[in-house]
Every structure is written in structure tokens, then in C-alpha cells.
Write a protein that holds these residues in place. Structure first.
Motif, PDB file in Angstrom:
ATOM      1  N   PRO A   9       0.863  -1.437   0.115  1.00 57.47           N
ATOM      2  CA  PRO A   9       0.051  -0.172  -0.095  1.00 57.47           C
ATOM      3  C   PRO A   9       1.088   1.786   0.443  1.00 57.47           C
ATOM      4  O   PRO A   9       2.191   1.709   0.540  1.00 57.47           O
ATOM      5  CB  PRO A   9      -0.748  -0.133   1.221  1.00 57.47           C
ATOM      6  N   SER A  10       0.395   2.335  -0.669  1.00 58.41           N
ATOM      7  CA  SER A  10       1.378   3.933  -0.717  1.00 58.41           C
ATOM      8  C   SER A  10      -0.245   5.399  -0.818  1.00 58.41           C
ATOM      9  O   SER A  10      -1.314   4.232  -1.326  1.00 58.41           O
ATOM     10  CB  SER A  10       2.259   3.952  -2.111  1.00 58.41           C
ATOM     11  N   LEU A  11      -0.069   5.543   0.408  1.00 58.61           N
ATOM     12  CA  LEU A  11      -0.269   6.748   0.522  1.00 58.61           C
ATOM     13  C   LEU A  11       0.510   8.427  -0.412  1.00 58.61           C
ATOM     14  O   LEU A  11       1.596   8.259   0.077  1.00 58.61           O
ATOM     15  CB  LEU A  11      -0.639   7.261   1.772  1.00 58.61           C
ATOM     16  N   THR A  12      -0.278   8.820  -1.371  1.00 57.52           N
ATOM     17  CA  THR A  12       0.258   9.885  -2.103  1.00 57.52           C
ATOM     18  C   THR A  12      -0.770  10.988  -1.115  1.00 57.52           C
ATOM     19  O   THR A  12      -1.842  11.172  -1.042  1.00 57.52           O
ATOM     20  CB  THR A  12      -0.115  10.084  -2.917  1.00 57.52           C
ATOM     21  N   ASN A  13      -0.118  12.728  -1.615  1.00 60.30           N
ATOM     22  CA  ASN A  13      -0.420  14.093  -0.808  1.00 60.30           C
ATOM     23  C   ASN A  13      -1.052  14.495  -2.144  1.00 60.30           C
ATOM     24  O   ASN A  13      -2.039  14.385  -3.622  1.00 60.30           O
ATOM     25  CB  ASN A  13      -0.034  14.983  -0.530  1.00 60.30           C
ATOM     26  N   ARG A  14      -1.791  15.537  -2.072  1.00 63.18           N
ATOM     27  CA  ARG A  14      -2.583  16.474  -3.267  1.00 63.18           C
ATOM     28  C   ARG A  14      -1.767  16.242  -4.673  1.00 63.18           C
ATOM     29  O   ARG A  14      -2.307  16.265  -5.697  1.00 63.18           O
ATOM     30  CB  ARG A  14      -3.125  17.847  -2.634  1.00 63.18           C
ATOM     31  N   ARG A  15      -0.477  16.485  -4.190  1.00 55.91           N
ATOM     32  CA  ARG A  15       0.452  16.776  -5.552  1.00 55.91           C
ATOM     33  C   ARG A  15       0.671  15.447  -6.226  1.00 55.91           C
ATOM     34  O   ARG A  15       1.385  15.577  -6.673  1.00 55.91           O
ATOM     35  CB  ARG A  15       1.711  17.662  -4.820  1.00 55.91           C
ATOM     36  N   GLY A  16       0.375  14.187  -5.418  1.00 55.47           N
ATOM     37  CA  GLY A  16       0.660  12.703  -6.250  1.00 55.47           C
ATOM     38  C   GLY A  16       1.958  12.158  -6.194  1.00 55.47           C
ATOM     39  O   GLY A  16       2.607  11.160  -5.970  1.00 55.47           O
ATOM     40  N   GLU A  17       2.563  13.470  -4.725  1.00 55.51           N
ATOM     41  CA  GLU A  17       3.838  12.726  -4.005  1.00 55.51           C
ATOM     42  C   GLU A  17       3.908  11.946  -3.391  1.00 55.51           C
ATOM     43  O   GLU A  17       2.752  11.809  -1.823  1.00 55.51           O
ATOM     44  CB  GLU A  17       4.822  13.752  -2.886  1.00 55.51           C
TER      45      GLU A  17
END
Length: 427
Positions: free
Chosen positions: A80-88
Motif C-alpha cells: 500500500p502507498s498513500l499520496t498527497n494532493r500533488r501525487g507525492e
């Protein structure tokens, strides 16, 4: 004897438990029957026989290990991976490494190749182990035969003593009836007769003690061979074994050290083989994908194949240390063998001298017993006419009984020495 010669020579298989002969009685009386029953009932011999069978299975297992091995491997791992609004990426492994997941269902086949030297040495080690086990079984069978023989001779000596005590008691009772008549006729006084009467009662106690001693020794013998019987039977006189020369290098005790030398040689070869390059074939077929979508899974089926190579480079000089360890083991083996060879030769010579001394002693005892028997007969005749005292007659009878007991013990000791020689001749 060289190691190659020792490996080529296959000793007869003496470990398999022999079936009980149909003629073996439930309550044996002969020494060979006791030995046969002991071999049949011995859990130790059965254990070694099973170890020989296991050794054969180990050879088949080693052959199977050299064949093609197929294993199934499966994995379903999601990263699993979580990203912020900028896709980072904020939390999770680097996608460039994990690709988001790993889904595997593969059948893999492997087979070692170019390993003939290792395989040959492994087979020789297993064959050597089988020879050691068979030789151990022969030694165990010999030790069991010796233990049964010693106890049989002890029980037979107790039986002989019982027979002599019973015979002496019978003679005393016959003499007792005659002395009563002489006392009634006034030839002997009542007090003199009481001394003889006490000797009869004492002999009755001696008979019971001899019977208990024989029952105890016979029970020990039966317990040794695994016979559940309590009947008081008569044992047959054991025959004297043939006088054979001392066993040579092929005897089980000597062969054990030859097999140990062979095993050390094979262990050294195993060290040499361990440091050779190892090559193996590997192939697999199945499914490997980074996502579980049907489209990607359908296009992720494949196969692969190749070679594996392992080359030892440096391990801290462990090879030389193992060589030194094996060399110390060889020194120990040689020391034990030299000591055993000298000890067996000394024991054999000592037993031969004991047999010669026993023959000379038996001749002297038999001659003295003949004279004592004639004196007892003459004293018995004089006793009926009152020409000798009862106490004098009892003294002569006691001397005769002592000589008879000495004869029984000397005969048992001679047989024990002869059977000990027979054991050394085969050991």
C-alpha cells in the motif's frame, strides 16, 4: 588391509533375526537352544537389524535427492502507498522497487549436475555405515552368546552341586537306618548316633540351599534369554568347544577398526568434494505479476531456466582444520587397535595357560577323589561292625564332600575358560 579392499569385502549379513527353529522347546535345556532363543528375543539385535534396513532406505533416499525436485511457490503481496494532493508518496515503499505488489504462482524444478564425485562418495559412506552396522550386529551377537554361555555354566555348576548334595543325603539316610539298628544292638551309644543324626539334618538343609541356588541361577538364565518359565528342569551338560586359534584381522573386533579407517578416508574425500564448484539446473513455469488485474495476470504467464553455480572462495581455513581433526581421529583409532591386538593376544595366552592348569588340577582332584571314595566305602563297612567311630566316619565323609565340590568347581572353571577361548577365537 587397504580401504578399497575393506570396502569391496562385504561381510555376511548376520543381523537379520533368524527364525526360531521348530525344534526349540518352550523350556530349553541345551546351551545351543538358550543361545538361539536369546538371539531370537534380543531387542538389541532387532534394533541393529532395523538400522541396517534404515541404511538401505537412506541409500534410496540419497538417490531420490539426486533426481529432479519440483516445488510449488506462491505469493500474493500488496504494497500500500498513500499520496498527497500533488501525487507525492507520503507513506509506502518506493513504487520503483515494489511496483505496488507481487503475485506469484510458479512451479520450480531443480536438479544437481556434474556431481558424480559427491554422489559416489555419499554412496560409499552409506555402504560403509551399513558394513559398520552389520559388524556391530556380529559383535553384539557374540557378546550375547558369551553372556548366555557364562550364565548357563553358572547354572549348570549349581545343578551339579545340587545333584551331589542329593546323592550324599541319600547315602546318609541309608547309613542312618543301619546306625539305628547298631545303636539298638548296643554297639554305639546314643550320643554318638545324635552326632550322625545332626549331620543328616544339616545335609537336608544343604540340599534345600543348593536347590534354591540352582533355581535362582536358572531363573537368571531364563530371564537373560527371555523365557517365561519357572519349572525346575535339568540342564544338559554343555559340550566342550573346539580349541581354535586366535581370530585374525577379519574378526569382527578387528574389522571394526578397519571400517573406522575406511570411514575416516571417506570423510576426508567428503571434505574435498565439498570444496568443489557445484552446478545445478533450475527451471520454472507459472505466473508472476505486479498487479492482480485480470488483464495483467493473463499476460504474465511465462517460463525460465538456467544454471546455478557455487564456487567456494574462502571460509577461514576450515578445510585444513577438518583435515587436522580427521588426522587426530586416525591417531586415536591406531592407538586403540594396537592396544586391543596386544590385549587379545595376552588374554588368549592366559586362558590357554588356565586351561592347562585346570587339566592338571582336575587330574589331581579325581585321583584324590578316588582314594577318598575308597576310604569312605571302607569306613562305611567298618562302621557297620563298630570298628570305627561315627565322628571319624563323618570326618572322612566331609573330606569326600569337599573334594567333590572342588571337582564341580574345577570342571565349571575349565569349561568357562574353554568357552572364553572360543569367544576370543571368533571375536
Amino acid at each position: 588391509m587397504t580401504a578399497a579392499t575393506a570396502l569391496a569385502q562385504q561381510p555376511p549379513v548376520l543381523l537379520s533375526q533368524p527364525p526360531a527353529p521348530a525344534s526349540l522347546p518352550p523350556s530349553p535345556r541345551r546351551l545351543p537352544d538358550f543361545v538361539a532363543l536369546a538371539r531370537q528375543n534380543s531387542p538389541l539385535l532387532r534394533d541393529v537389524a532395523n538400522q541396517v534396513s534404515q541404511n538401505r532406505l537412506d541409500s534410496l533416499r540419497r538417490k531420490a535427492q539426486n533426481g529432479i525436485q519440483v516445488n510449488g511457490n506462491g505469493a500474493a503481496v500488496f504494497y500500500p502507498s498513500l499520496t498527497n494532493r500533488r501525487g507525492e508518496a507520503v507513506v509506502g515503499y518506493d513504487q520503483a522497487i515494489t511496483n505496488g505488489g507481487n503475485y506469484v504462482a510458479v512451479a520450480q524444478a531443480t536438479k544437481p549436475v556434474f556431481n558424480r564425485a559427491q554422489l559416489t562418495n555419499d554412496y560409499r559412506i552409506l555402504a560403509s555405515q551399513g558394513q559398520v552396522l552389520r559388524n556391530t550386529g556380529r559383535l553384539n551377537a557374540l557378546d550375547l552368546r558369551r553372556a548366555v554361555t557364562d550364565q548357563f555354566l553358572t547354572a549348570y555348576a549349581a545343578q551339579s552341586q545340587l545333584a551331589f548334595s542329593q546323592e550324599l543325603l541319600t547315602q546318609l539316610r541309608q547309613q542312618d537306618r543301619q546306625l539305628r539298628k547298631l545303636v539298638e544292638a548296643g554297639i554305639f551309644r546314643q550320643t554318638q548316633y545324635l552326632s550322625f543324626y545332626l549331620s543328616v539334618r544339616t545335609q537336608e538343609v544343604a540340599v534345600e540351599q543348593s536347590r534354591l541356588a540352582y533355581r535362582r541361577e536358572l531363573g537368571t538364565l531364563r530371564g537373560l534369554v527371555g523365557v517365561a518359565d519357572t519349572a525346575l528342569v535339568s540342564l544338559e551338560k554343555p559340550p566342550a568347544p573346539a580349541h581354535r586359534s586366535l581370530a585374525g584381522q577379519l574378526a569382527p573386533a578387528q574389522r571394526q577398526y578397519t571400517l573406522d579407517s575406511l570411514r575416516l578416508l571417506l570423510d576426508r574425500r567428503a571434505v574435498d568434494v565439498l570444496y568443489r564448484p557445484r552446478v545445478g539446473l533450475v527451471a520454472d513455469a507459472g505466473l508472476q505479476a505486479t498487479a492482480y488485474t485480470p488483464t495483467l495476470l493473463a499476460h504474465s504467464l511465462g517460463v525460465s531456466g538456467g544454471l546455478t553455480l557455487t564456487v567456494p572462495i574462502f571460509d577461514g581455513h576450515q578445510r585444513q582444520l577438518q583435515y587436522q581433526r580427521l588426522a587426530l581421529s586416525e591417531q586415536t583409532r591406531r592407538g586403540y587397535r594396537r592396544f586391543l591386538t596386544g590385549q587379545r593376544r595376552q588374554q588368549y595366552q592366559q586362558l590357554e595357560s588356565e586351561v592347562r592348569a585346570a587339566d592338571a588340577l582336575l587330574a589331581r582332584i579325581r585321583e584324590q577323589l578316588r582314594v577318598a571314595g575308597a576310604l569312605v566305602g571302607a569306613s562305611r563297612q567298618q562302621l557297620t561292625t563298630g570298628e570305627t567311630l561315627i565322628l571319624d566316619y563323618l570326618n572322612v565323609l566331609t573330606s569326600y564332600r569337599t573334594l567333590q565340590f572342588s571337582l564341580t568347581q574345577a570342571e565349571a572353571d575349565r569349561l568357562r575358560s574353554l568357552y572364553a577361548l572360543d569367544y576370543l577365537a571368533e571375536q
